[in-house]
Design an enzyme around this catalytic site. Structure first.
Site, PDB file in Angstrom:
ATOM      1  N   LYS A 188       1.430  -1.025   0.020  1.00 22.10           N
ATOM      2  CA  LYS A 188      -0.194  -0.008  -0.154  1.00 22.10           C
ATOM      3  C   LYS A 188       1.084   1.162   0.086  1.00 22.10           C
ATOM      4  O   LYS A 188       1.521   1.440   0.727  1.00 22.10           O
ATOM      5  CB  LYS A 188      -1.083  -0.328   1.728  1.00 22.10           C
ATOM      6  CG  LYS A 188      -1.807   0.278   0.995  1.00 22.10           C
ATOM      7  CD  LYS A 188      -2.355   1.690   0.884  1.00 22.10           C
ATOM      8  CE  LYS A 188      -1.824   2.684   1.619  1.00 22.10           C
ATOM      9  NZ  LYS A 188      -1.846   3.722   2.095  1.00 22.10           N
ATOM     10  N   GLU A 262       9.513   0.782  10.904  1.00 27.43           N
ATOM     11  CA  GLU A 262      10.100   1.953  10.700  1.00 27.43           C
ATOM     12  C   GLU A 262       9.723   3.337  10.860  1.00 27.43           C
ATOM     13  O   GLU A 262       8.757   3.273  10.332  1.00 27.43           O
ATOM     14  CB  GLU A 262      11.186   1.699   9.350  1.00 27.43           C
ATOM     15  CG  GLU A 262      12.171   1.815   9.179  1.00 27.43           C
ATOM     16  CD  GLU A 262      12.473   3.309   9.002  1.00 27.43           C
ATOM     17  OE1 GLU A 262      12.223   4.158   9.616  1.00 27.43           O
ATOM     18  OE2 GLU A 262      12.382   3.498   7.382  1.00 27.43           O
ATOM     19  N   CYS A 296      13.544  10.452   7.012  1.00 25.35           N
ATOM     20  CA  CYS A 296      12.669   9.041   9.057  1.00 25.35           C
ATOM     21  C   CYS A 296      14.288   9.351   9.721  1.00 25.35           C
ATOM     22  O   CYS A 296      14.916  10.206  11.116  1.00 25.35           O
ATOM     23  CB  CYS A 296      12.327   8.786   8.925  1.00 25.35           C
ATOM     24  SG  CYS A 296      13.143   6.815   7.663  1.00 25.35           S
ATOM     25  N   GLU A 393       9.260  15.238  15.516  1.00 24.07           N
ATOM     26  CA  GLU A 393       9.972  15.389  14.472  1.00 24.07           C
ATOM     27  C   GLU A 393       9.699  16.146  13.406  1.00 24.07           C
ATOM     28  O   GLU A 393       8.341  16.516  13.466  1.00 24.07           O
ATOM     29  CB  GLU A 393       9.817  13.861  14.047  1.00 24.07           C
ATOM     30  CG  GLU A 393      10.246  13.731  12.778  1.00 24.07           C
ATOM     31  CD  GLU A 393      10.033  11.433  12.341  1.00 24.07           C
ATOM     32  OE1 GLU A 393       9.115  11.792  11.950  1.00 24.07           O
ATOM     33  OE2 GLU A 393      10.893  11.524  11.562  1.00 24.07           O
TER      34      GLU A 393
HETATM   35  P1  NAI Z   1       1.806   8.562   8.509  1.00 21.84           P
HETATM   36  O1  NAI Z   1       2.270   7.739   9.269  1.00 21.84           O
HETATM   37  O2  NAI Z   1      -0.024   8.629   8.672  1.00 21.84           O
HETATM   38  O3  NAI Z   1       1.264   7.834   6.726  1.00 21.84           O
HETATM   39  C1  NAI Z   1       2.333   6.516   6.048  1.00 21.84           C
HETATM   40  C2  NAI Z   1       1.862   5.568   5.696  1.00 21.84           C
HETATM   41  O4  NAI Z   1       0.719   4.915   6.361  1.00 21.84           O
HETATM   42  C3  NAI Z   1       0.315   5.987   4.325  1.00 21.84           C
HETATM   43  O5  NAI Z   1       0.524   4.624   3.778  1.00 21.84           O
HETATM   44  C4  NAI Z   1      -0.289   5.852   4.946  1.00 21.84           C
HETATM   45  O6  NAI Z   1      -1.396   5.544   4.203  1.00 21.84           O
HETATM   46  C5  NAI Z   1      -0.499   5.271   6.393  1.00 21.84           C
HETATM   47  N1  NAI Z   1      -1.593   4.858   7.547  1.00 21.84           N
HETATM   48  C6  NAI Z   1      -2.343   6.077   7.757  1.00 21.84           C
HETATM   49  N2  NAI Z   1      -3.119   5.770   8.701  1.00 21.84           N
HETATM   50  C7  NAI Z   1      -2.552   4.364   8.754  1.00 21.84           C
HETATM   51  C8  NAI Z   1      -3.258   3.308   9.623  1.00 21.84           C
HETATM   52  N3  NAI Z   1      -4.233   3.690  10.732  1.00 21.84           N
HETATM   53  N4  NAI Z   1      -3.546   1.976   9.214  1.00 21.84           N
HETATM   54  C9  NAI Z   1      -2.427   2.069   8.555  1.00 21.84           C
HETATM   55  N5  NAI Z   1      -1.828   2.883   7.839  1.00 21.84           N
HETATM   56  C10 NAI Z   1      -2.070   3.891   7.648  1.00 21.84           C
HETATM   57  O7  NAI Z   1       2.179   9.055   8.166  1.00 21.84           O
HETATM   58  P2  NAI Z   1       2.109  11.140   7.017  1.00 21.84           P
HETATM   59  O8  NAI Z   1       0.638  11.504   8.208  1.00 21.84           O
HETATM   60  O9  NAI Z   1       1.941  10.840   5.835  1.00 21.84           O
HETATM   61  O10 NAI Z   1       2.848  11.887   8.308  1.00 21.84           O
HETATM   62  C11 NAI Z   1       3.186  12.362   9.386  1.00 21.84           C
HETATM   63  C12 NAI Z   1       4.226  12.541  10.025  1.00 21.84           C
HETATM   64  O11 NAI Z   1       4.817  10.937  10.627  1.00 21.84           O
HETATM   65  C13 NAI Z   1       4.990  13.089   9.153  1.00 21.84           C
HETATM   66  O12 NAI Z   1       5.568  14.438   9.395  1.00 21.84           O
HETATM   67  C14 NAI Z   1       6.599  12.524  10.137  1.00 21.84           C
HETATM   68  O13 NAI Z   1       7.015  13.534  10.976  1.00 21.84           O
HETATM   69  C15 NAI Z   1       6.780  11.332  10.355  1.00 21.84           C
HETATM   70  N6  NAI Z   1       7.080  10.041   9.192  1.00 21.84           N
HETATM   71  C16 NAI Z   1       8.041   9.267   9.083  1.00 21.84           C
HETATM   72  C17 NAI Z   1       8.108   9.093   8.069  1.00 21.84           C
HETATM   73  C18 NAI Z   1       9.184   7.488   8.102  1.00 21.84           C
HETATM   74  O14 NAI Z   1       9.681   7.745   6.845  1.00 21.84           O
HETATM   75  N7  NAI Z   1       9.642   7.487   9.857  1.00 21.84           N
HETATM   76  C19 NAI Z   1       7.417   8.734   7.008  1.00 21.84           C
HETATM   77  C20 NAI Z   1       6.053   9.215   6.506  1.00 21.84           C
HETATM   78  C21 NAI Z   1       5.790  10.135   7.538  1.00 21.84           C
END
Ligand code: NAI
Ligand code: MG
Length: 482
Positions: A188, A262, A296, A393
């Site tokens: 996904k 991660e 990240c 972050e």
């Molecule tokens: P997110 O964690 O909501 O999104 C990441 C992925 O998870 C996307 O594919 C999203 O559709 C999916 N997702 C969202 N809610 C879910 C759920 N309940 N169950 C399963 N999958 C779900 O992150 P978002 O909202 O894009 O970014 C928010 C913050 O998260 C950013 O500002 C950053 O600080 C952090 N982040 C960290 C990342 C990393 O590589 N460690 C990557 C993206 C965001």
């Protein structure tokens, strides 16, 4: 005289977008074919540098998750699971070669959908994605030598949810080890960056990958949640926010599903007074301004030894004034667009909090384009450990500068975080590198460099940065019943 003071400017050097054909609409990739969502749902994906719509993709619902998991199960039981590793390897090598052959197409599409500079998608994201497939292709027929027993077995169907910061590369990190180990996958991608995962699905077709071995479901958080909760999923791999990671961990508890997470980070990049400062400044820039800071493992907390703090900040400011922000497809661009309005709002809010809490904000003169989502490279000095910008972050091009006097203080400050993904050490002394590396609680530690990646090297975190490792021999453990 400063480069910027000469008035000398680069001519535009845009990469042509003609290399990639973007369809007006994309379906879900299930059982080897593209099809609309069962309920016909769709959503748009935009170019964050212009806010123009790029395409419309299917929004997968519960019925589509069922179909994709069923396709993955059938492929696992009938084709991929029983297939000898040496045969699986051939498909992975084919995918890797296709990624190389179509590298420009992938790079342009990634920069359009994500906003990252073409220099980065072309030189980092796409080559590393291919390298991951090559690397794990090499393991597919050697699993019994990986150190996980004489006959390590795959887990079954892997549900994989990835973020928007490295869309293709994260897909490769997830798919390559899973497939090499004999699992089948339902991937996904993030809702703001679905296009390169769909192009990768086309590459899977091109490689003749048996239907159902890889399935791609586009959608938002609800689709991700339906996938990870699905009883037919044996293994969950998630990269994204700590907040969502915690929800998934709570959901998965007691189900017997194997889980790797991660998550976020707030890495310390530690500069000692004996470090080569010009080199360190390049490392600081690469640590936090690479990919607009949407990384990240970004070096978002600079810890600089007090005796060289002014010299480092001075050099850093001069260097930032030379960074070029703008059109992601321009080959001279250093800083592209912020991936979404939502992320821009978060960066803006946290930066305002930094000022309100008393840190000093600085950014070079940096005109921002009228349309799209942009944030100038920003440094905060006078940051204390309790400030939000030192703890949370930001995931944007914003650096918090803190100082220390002794190595002990550097370690204490570096480890003062709920995260533990990465860290950087800059010093002339090898003994100090080792001393520090033993004490820093971070999964990845770079010495006199930053943000370097290699498929052979395991990557992952401590504490709220998650658990499990991706990459290297260690990355196989996540996909084997070892
Ligand atoms: P997110 O964690 O909501 O999104 C990441 C992925 O998870 C996307 O594919 C999203 O559709 C999916 N997702 C969202 N809610 C879910 C759920 N309940 N169950 C399963 N999958 C779900 O992150 P978002 O909202 O894009 O970014 C928010 C913050 O998260 C950013 O500002 C950053 O600080 C952090 N982040 C960290 C990342 C990393 O590589 N460690 C990557 C993206 C965001
Ligand atoms: Mg997009």
């Amino acid at each position: 005289m400063e480069l910027t003071e000469t008035g000398w400017q680069y001519a535009p050097a845009p990469e042509s977008r003609d290399i990639v054909t973007i369809a007006p609409q994309y379906g879900l990739f299930v059982a080897g074919e593209f099809r609309p969502a069962a309920d016909g749902g769709t959503f748009a994906t935009i170019n964050p540098a212009s806010e123009d719509q790029l395409s419309v993709v299917a929004d997968a619902g519960a019925a589509d998750v069922d179909a994709a998991v069923a396709a993955a199960r059938a492929a696992y039981e009938q084709v991929w699971g029983p297939m000898p590793g040496s045969e699986r390897a051939k498909y992975l090598y084919r995918i890797a070669r296709a990624l190389q052959e179509r590298a420009r197409e992938f790079a342009v599409l990634e920069s359009l959908d994500n906003g990252k500079p073409i220099r980065e998608s072309r030189d980092v994201d796409v080559p590393l994605a291919a390298a991951h497939f090559f690397y794990y292709a090499g393991w597919a027929d050697k699993l019994e030598y990986a150190g996980y027993g004489a006959d390590p077995r795959p887990l079954g169907v892997a549900g994989q949810v990835i973020p928007w910061n490295f869309p293709l590369l994260m897909a490769a990190w997830k798919l390559a080890p899973a497939l090499a180990a004999g699992n089948t996958c339902v991937l996904k991608p993030a809702e703001t960056t679905p296009l390169t995962a769909l192009l990768l699905a086309e590459v899977c077709q091109q490689a003749g990958l048996p239907p159902g071995v890889v399935n791609v479901l586009t959608g938002a958080g609800e689709t991700g949640a339906a996938l990870v909760r699905h009883p037919g999923v044996d293994k969950i791999a998630f990269t994204g926010s700590t907040e969502v990671g915690k929800l998934i961990a709570a959901d998965a508890a007691g189900t017997g599903k194997k889980l790797t997470l991660e998550l976020g980070g707030k890495a310390a990049n530690v500069i000692f007074d004996d470090a080569p400062l010009e080199q360190a400044v390049e490392g600081i820039v690469n640590g936090i301004f690479f990919n607009q800071g949407h990384v990240c493992c970004a070096g978002s907390r600079l810890l600089v030894q007090e005796s060289v703090a002014d010299a480092v900040v001075d050099r850093l400011q001069r260097r930032l004034a030379t960074l070029r922000l703008g059109d992601p497809l321009d080959k001279n661009t250093d800083i592209g667009a912020i991936n979404s309005r939502q992320q821009l709002d978060k960066i803006t809010e946290l930066s305002a909090a930094g000022e309100a809490e008393g840190a000093q904000r600085w950014a070079p003169p940096c005109p921002l384009p009228d349309k799209g989502f942009w944030f100038a490279p920003t440094i905060f000095t006078g940051v204390s450990q309790s400030h939000r910008i030192a703890r949370e972050e930001i995931f944007g091009p914003v650096l918090s500068v803190l100082t220390f006097r002794t190595p002990e203080e550097a370690v204490a400050k570096a480890n003062n975080t709920p995260y533990g993904l990465s860290a950087g050490i800059w010093t002339d002394k090898g003994s100090r590198i080792l001393w520090m590396a033993q004490r820093l609680r971070a999964g990845v530690i770079w010495a006199n460099t930053y943000n370097r990646f290699d498929p052979a090297s395991p990557f992952g975190g401590y504490q709220e940065s998650g658990y499990g490792r991706e990459g290297g021999r260690h990355g196989l453990a996540a996909y084997l019943d070892a």
